[in-house]
Design a protein around this motif. Structure first.
Motif, short mmCIF file in Angstrom:
data_model
loop_
_atom_site.label_atom_id
_atom_site.label_comp_id
_atom_site.label_asym_id
_atom_site.label_seq_id
_atom_site.Cartn_x
_atom_site.Cartn_y
_atom_site.Cartn_z
N GLU A 79 0.86 -1.19 0.00
CA GLU A 79 0.00 0.00 0.00
C GLU A 79 0.89 1.23 0.00
O GLU A 79 1.77 1.38 0.84
N ASP A 117 -4.92 2.64 -2.11
CA ASP A 117 -6.03 2.29 -1.24
C ASP A 117 -5.76 1.06 -0.39
O ASP A 117 -6.17 1.01 0.78
N GLU A 118 -5.12 0.05 -0.96
CA GLU A 118 -4.91 -1.18 -0.22
C GLU A 118 -3.76 -1.98 -0.82
O GLU A 118 -3.33 -1.73 -1.94
#
Length: 675
Positions: free
Chosen positions: A240, A246-247
């Motif tokens: 990330e 975002d992830e």
């Protein structure tokens, strides 16, 4: 009752406009729903008022500028409509003429005598919005205000996919090699990619070998993966951060045990030709004849063995869903057979290359951009062609066209932009199927609110990804250098009815016109087009028995009535025969001195156009509009009122008649005969 002859309306934004004179019963639930909707509209309007404009209002000196989303490696461009006196092609632009917020390091140069190109010295940060300001007062006479526009870099993201996993060689299949593709939404520095991608095998870190191509696609190779007695796990992780905001992105791949012979995977590729690839855990015996061991819906296929991969070549004209059966008699290099047969289903639905524009209508409300949605299939790029129909020519254009027409286009318009736009930027899309895209027209032109733009989408054979026999021997990246057919086309006085410049194709064959593998398929007939008028003016016109017109103007975004809008009525020869200005209810009553043909509404720099000739009215079969026509005399409504008097009852008679009748017939003596 006056007889309504015409009800003329512009259906903007696909919202039909109806009129109903019958009484309406409003229930409580409808009332509360209406109040709820009004609250939503109120807060939405308040929110939209706080939006910062994407660029300055239309300026006649600016023809195009960078806008929308761009790559972090892109240049920033602004183009003027006319040559700039101080412009010297190839020279640097003077300091202070172009500035950015936040600031960007780089150099601005004159690409030609009317185009400034700013080249950043390093990659821009992803997902960030920038504001550009051009000091027009230092470039053009009589200019006092700068011109600004905004753009945003693409938000970075990453996708992981296995490219090839198998034994290092036929002789040593106890060790594996894995090739993993890291696809990015936008280009990134190679070192940044290597730093943010981690590889582990059975929990132990591994250092992959990297191959970088275009900045968006990166391949990592993991060597010396030892097959053990149990199944192993190879994991690839994108942390990330700058590549995946975002992830964390993860990919886990199973490595089969050393003494196992099985099918690992299957995949179908349709471009440049149809190929089914089957991956096995071990290399196959290169000397065995596998004819009949791989059957697609009962049909045998040509094949090729490469280490642990088998490539199968079905017929190019195959369609529909087909089932592949793999016999358990397939042997590995040691003579071991599969433990059981394999079965896979594939869908062969190669769509022919095509492009479609979504929706109908011409008027496009303008807020933060002009977005045109379209669909495409079997294409990796589309060709955009934009023709501007100038404001001073629109009246003559509408003499022979509706708003969406193209007749005699050369007389009123001119090509202002053309470009090839790649649509293969998202690696998760299957481009052999229909996908929806959005084209931001403000990236290519600065819309003149009074002009109409004809936007055309097309494609060439080099843009197609349709599987054709023999394509693997062709190099579609090498293009023949044809002269530009647009050269001089828009200045030729003959063939004024032409929309496209004529280009003779000596290889055209009418019988091959529907074959995507033939050059005859790629003609102007495959192009789609839409006329676009950037305007927020919604128009509704009602006409009666005479030449009196009731014009209503609303804002298409807020639906609020617009006051002080100038409305002009013209006849077929473009002679003004009436004019008026809307009141606070957005309405204007205009009496035309002749037969009306065209209405033009002006609100600042915004324009609205509506043809009023016969045949343009909306269908009236849903309403009772028969009425009654008064040919002579005076029609009115008489009603009685009474008032008590001491000596008796006094009766008052009143006459209600149209205001136009009052102006024509009064003051007069009215005689009543009662019987």
């Amino acid at each position: 009752m006056l007889k309504r002859k015409r009800l003329i309306s512009a259906l903007y934004g696909q919202t039909p406009i109806y009129e109903n004179n019958s009484n309406t019963i409003v229930m409580k639930s409808s009332f509360f729903r209406a109040i709820f909707l009004l609250i939503i509209i109120f807060f939405s309007a308040c929110h939209s008022d706080k939006k910062e404009a994407a660029h300055s209002p239309f300026h006649p000196a600016i023809s195009a500028f960078t806008s929308g989303q761009i790559s972090v490696k892109s240049s920033v461009m602004v183009e003027f409509t006319s040559p700039v006196n101080q412009a010297v092609p190839g020279r640097s632009v003077k300091d202070g003429i172009i500035s950015f917020s936040p600031s960007i390091k780089g150099e601005a140069v004159w690409a030609d005598d009317r185009t400034i190109v700013f080249k950043p010295s390093e990659l821009l940060p992803s997902g960030k919005k920038f504001k550009t300001e051009i000091a027009l007062q230092r470039l053009l006479p009589d200019e006092k205000e700068p011109f600004f526009f905004t753009f945003q870099t693409i938000q970075q993201n990453a996708w992981l996919s296995p490219e090839n996993i198998g034994p290092l060689s036929v002789s040593d299949y106890k060790k594996y090699q894995a090739a993993i593709k890291v696809a990015l939404a936008d280009v990134a520095n190679n070192k940044l990619v290597e730093t943010n991608v981690k590889v582990k095998y059975n929990g132990d870190p591994r250092e992959p070998e990297w191959f970088h191509s275009d900045g968006r696609n990166h391949i990592l190779i993991v060597n010396d993966i030892t097959r053990g007695e149990n199944e192993g796990i190879l994991s690839v992780t994108v942390k990330e951060g700058p590549l995946s905001p975002d992830e964390e992105q993860n990919l886990k791949i199973s490595i089969p045990p050393a003494n196992t012979f099985k099918i690992l995977s299957s995949r179908l590729e349709t471009s440049p030709r149809k190929v089914i690839t089957i991956a096995f855990s071990d290399p196959l015996d290169p000397g065995q004849d596998i004819s009949g061991l791989f059957r697609l819906s009962g049909q045998d296929m040509n094949w090729n063995i490469d280490n642990n991969l088998v490539e199968l070549y079905p017929d190019e004209d195959i369609t529909g869903e087909k089932t592949l059966i793999i016999s358990e008699d397939v042997k590995n290099v040691s003579g071991r057979k599969l433990s059981g047969r394999g079965e896979f289903t594939f869908s062969f639905s190669s769509e022919k290359p095509a492009v479609e524009i979504i929706g109908d209508g011409t008027v496009m409300p303008y807020s933060d951009g002009l977005f045109m949605p379209f669909r495409a299939v079997s294409l990796n790029a589309v060709r955009v062609r934009i023709i501007k129909i100038y404001e001073h020519n629109i009246g003559h254009f509408l003499q022979v066209n509706q708003l969406g027409g193209e007749n005699q286009l050369k007389r009123s318009g001119r090509l202002v932009h053309k470009q090839r736009i790649e649509i293969n930027t998202d690696p998760t899309l299957d481009l052999t199927k229909w996908n929806t895209f959005s084209l931001d027209l403000s990236r290519f032109i600065q819309p003149d609110p009074g002009a109409i733009y004809r936007v055309e989408l097309g494609f060439e054979k080099s843009d197609a990804i349709y599987p054709c026999a023999g394509d693997d021997q062709e190099d579609n990246s090498v293009q023949t250098d044809h002269p530009d057919p647009e050269e001089g086309f828009w200045d030729e006085t003959d063939n004024y009815y032409s929309v496209y410049p004529y280009r003779y194709n000596p290889d055209y064959r009418w019988s091959e016109r529907n074959n995507p593998c033939s050059d005859s398929y790629y003609t102007s007939d495959r192009r789609v087009a839409r006329n676009v008028l950037a305007s927020n003016l919604g128009l509704l016109v009602k006409g009666g028995t005479g030449n009196e017109l009731l014009v209503t103007v609303n804002d298409l975004i807020s639906s609020e009535p617009l006051a002080n809008v100038e409305v002009e009525i013209f006849n077929l020869q473009m002679v003004k025969i009436g004019e008026g200005t809307t009141n606070k209810e957005g309405q204007a009553s205009i009496t035309a001195d002749g037969v009306p043909f065209l209405l033009i509404a002006r609100d600042g720099k915004q324009r609205g156009y509506l043809r009023l000739d016969d045949g343009q009215a909306l269908a009236l079969d849903r309403f009772d509009v028969s009425g009654e026509t008064v040919k002579e005399g005076l029609r009115g409504f008489i009603f009685r009122g009474t008032r008590g008097m001491e000596t008796g009852r006094l009766t008052f008679l009143s006459l209600l008649c149209p205001s136009k009748a009052r102006r024509e017939h009064f003051p007069q003596i009215i005689r009543l005969r009662l019987s």
